[in-house]
Design a protein around this motif. Structure first.
Motif: not given
Length: 182
Positions: A138-166
């Protein structure tokens, strides 16, 4: 279109819930000596016929009969687990689904009363009294979530981000539960 380039306005995290079902099934078969009949508990809307057949064929290849018990409501869990055990199943595989995950403590309590070895999609289920848990921490998934959210909040378009996988997975076997099961 793909996990690396999903296209459109899509991104997210895959937890490999359903993709690891075969691996979890194999682990449970290995962990229960002499197993001949096992059951899988599934939420109807989360298990396709194709996946059900694949699990049954994989079990059959190991000389194990797999019966799948489908439920649609949480109120059916206890009676369905009882029915699976009464049918001769000597182990239970709780398949990935939000409803079954949300009722993990209830399932752990019921299978303990029946002395039915059970595997879950989260290691934390084994840490909390279940027999075996296998999946991404679960902590690994939390890290992935934080990294994804940070990218989105910095303005990266969702289409430019891969689907994260553990990339990390945990196998936890509760030795006290194993002893209690014999």
């Amino acid at each position: 279109e793909s996990f690396t380039r999903p296209k459109g306005n899509t991104t997210g995290i895959s937890i490999f819930g359903a993709e690891l079902e075969g691996m979890r099934q194999d682990i449970l078969i290995e962990a229960v000596p002499g197993i001949r009949r096992m059951a899988a508990l599934a939420e109807t809307k989360w298990l396709t016929e194709q996946k059900a057949r694949a699990l049954q064929e994989a079990a059959r290849a190991k000389n194990v009969e797999l019966s799948i018990y489908r439920i649609t409501r949480a109120e059916e869990i206890v009676a369905t687990v009882d029915k699976a055990q009464a049918s001769g199943a000597t182990a239970l595989h709780v398949l990935a689904s939000p409803m079954l995950d949300g009722n993990g403590p209830l399932i752990i309590e019921r299978v303990a009363a029946l002395r039915l070895p059970t595997i879950y999609m989260w290691a934390s289920r084994a840490e909390n009294g279940g027999f075996i848990g296998y999946g991404p921490p679960l902590d690994h998934l939390a890290d992935l979530t934080v990294r994804l959210a940070a990218s989105l909040l910095r303005g990266t378009r969702p289409a430019d981000l891969p689907i994260e996988q553990p990339t990390k997975f945990e196998l936890v076997i509760n030795l006290q539960t194993a002893r209690d099961l014999g």
